[in-house]
Design a protein around this motif. Structure first.
Motif, short mmCIF file in Angstrom:
data_model
loop_
_atom_site.label_atom_id
_atom_site.label_comp_id
_atom_site.label_asym_id
_atom_site.label_seq_id
_atom_site.Cartn_x
_atom_site.Cartn_y
_atom_site.Cartn_z
N GLN A 1 44.33 58.16 48.61
CA GLN A 1 44.99 56.86 48.83
C GLN A 1 45.63 56.79 50.23
O GLN A 1 45.74 55.78 51.07
N ASP B 1 43.65 48.53 44.71
CA ASP B 1 43.93 49.97 44.53
C ASP B 1 44.56 50.30 43.44
O ASP B 1 45.39 49.60 42.93
N ASN B 2 44.13 51.40 42.99
CA ASN B 2 45.14 52.13 41.58
C ASN B 2 46.44 52.39 42.01
O ASN B 2 47.40 52.27 41.33
N GLU C 1 51.58 52.85 39.61
CA GLU C 1 50.39 52.00 39.47
C GLU C 1 50.57 50.78 40.19
O GLU C 1 51.65 50.16 40.26
N ASN C 2 49.44 50.52 40.92
CA ASN C 2 49.35 49.20 41.49
C ASN C 2 49.25 47.81 40.80
O ASN C 2 48.12 47.60 40.46
N ASP C 3 50.40 47.38 40.03
CA ASP C 3 50.44 46.54 38.99
C ASP C 3 50.06 45.10 39.80
O ASP C 3 50.41 44.93 40.90
N ASP C 4 49.14 44.45 38.96
CA ASP C 4 48.70 43.16 39.61
C ASP C 4 49.39 41.88 39.07
O ASP C 4 48.97 40.86 39.21
N GLU D 1 34.10 43.22 42.47
CA GLU D 1 34.90 44.06 43.42
C GLU D 1 34.83 43.47 44.87
O GLU D 1 35.92 43.15 45.40
N ARG E 1 39.89 44.71 38.60
CA ARG E 1 40.15 46.20 38.92
C ARG E 1 39.56 46.91 37.73
O ARG E 1 39.14 48.08 38.10
N THR E 2 40.06 46.59 36.60
CA THR E 2 39.74 47.43 35.31
C THR E 2 38.87 47.00 34.58
O THR E 2 38.25 47.42 33.62
#
Length: 263
Positions: A21, A102-103, A119-122, A191, A224-225
């Motif tokens: 990262q 990004d994760n 964690e890259n929370d959205d 993506e 993302r998921t």
């Protein structure tokens, strides 16, 4: 003077994942033009991963990153704090734009030089009325089980109208519908499309019409998921005469759902 706080450096992410990262961030155009920001971020991340977070003080950063002499006195200069502020802003900008999917999110809390890996929370909270910042949604072109110019026009009408209506929801940003349609026509991956418009979520829909009965499935997907966050089915009597009425009714109901949606 900023006093580094004690930070627990344990993280559920592997060292290799964090290093990957880091490499991705410093190769981004935001950082390419600033050797100082790249060195600053690399130094504090690598020191933290090496269990040396307690060494991350103004003096060590000034000497190792900014090439200040051993005689440097932090109390007489705010240069480290200035560059730390620049770095925080650059990281925030990166994650608001190209790093949105990004994760791992690397951040530097104010009052500390020790990076945090999370964690890259959205940004959808458990209560959709409490959001940290604007969430970006894209509406994909709705699909019919059978083709036809009139049905494509009907699908575009709902997509465009829904995109416009969702813009009225507080803290919700919506990608332009015809931009989304153009991107989907190029057969890009989800993506790739999300990165282009900066969207975290995607609304998709598909129609079926049998004997003047219309059935519409609408879904909300976390890009993302690929996680299905919400789904709803609508059934209506369909005719050429009531197309606009159906569009208005469906858009109104979906918008009301999003006003109170908990994700």
């Amino acid at each position: 003077m900023i006093t580094p706080t004690t930070v627990l450096t344990e993280t559920r992410f592997s060292k290799e994942a964090i290093e990957q990262q880091l490499r991705k961030i410093i190769c981004d155009p935001i950082f390419e033009g600033s050797e100082i920001l790249k060195r600053f971020l690399s130094f504090i991340v690598n020191e933290t991963l090496s269990d040396h977070a307690n060494r991350l003080k103004e003096y060590t950063i000034a000497v190792n990153v900014l090439d200040k002499p051993a005689s440097f006195k932090p109390q007489e200069s705010g240069i480290v704090r200035i560059h730390a502020g620049r770095l925080r802003r650059a990281l925030n900008y990166y994650y608001d734009e190209r790093g949105i999917l990004d994760n791992i999110r690397i951040s530097i809390p104010k009052g500390s030089y020790v990076p945090v890996f999370a964690e890259n929370d959205d940004n959808f909270s458990s209560n959709s009325r409490v959001r940290n910042k604007s969430v970006i949604i894209g509406v994909a072109p709705f699909k019919f089980s059978s083709s036809g110019e009139d049905r494509n026009s009907f699908a575009d009408g709902i997509g465009a109208q829904l995109s416009t209506a969702l813009m009225n929801i507080e803290n919700l940003s919506v990608a332009g519908y015809y931009v989304m349609r153009s991107l989907f026509s190029k057969q890009l991956s989800l993506e790739e499309i999300a990165t282009h418009v900066g969207a975290q979520y995607l609304i998709t829909g598909d129609f079926q019409i049998m004997k003047n009965n219309l059935r519409l499935h609408i879904q909300l997907i976390r890009i993302r998921t690929s996680q299905l966050m919400w789904s709803q089915m609508y059934e209506r009597k369909f005719s050429q005469e009531n197309q606009f009425e159906i569009q208005d009714e469906i858009v109104h109901q979906v918008t009301n759902e999003f006003e109170t949606l908990a994700i």
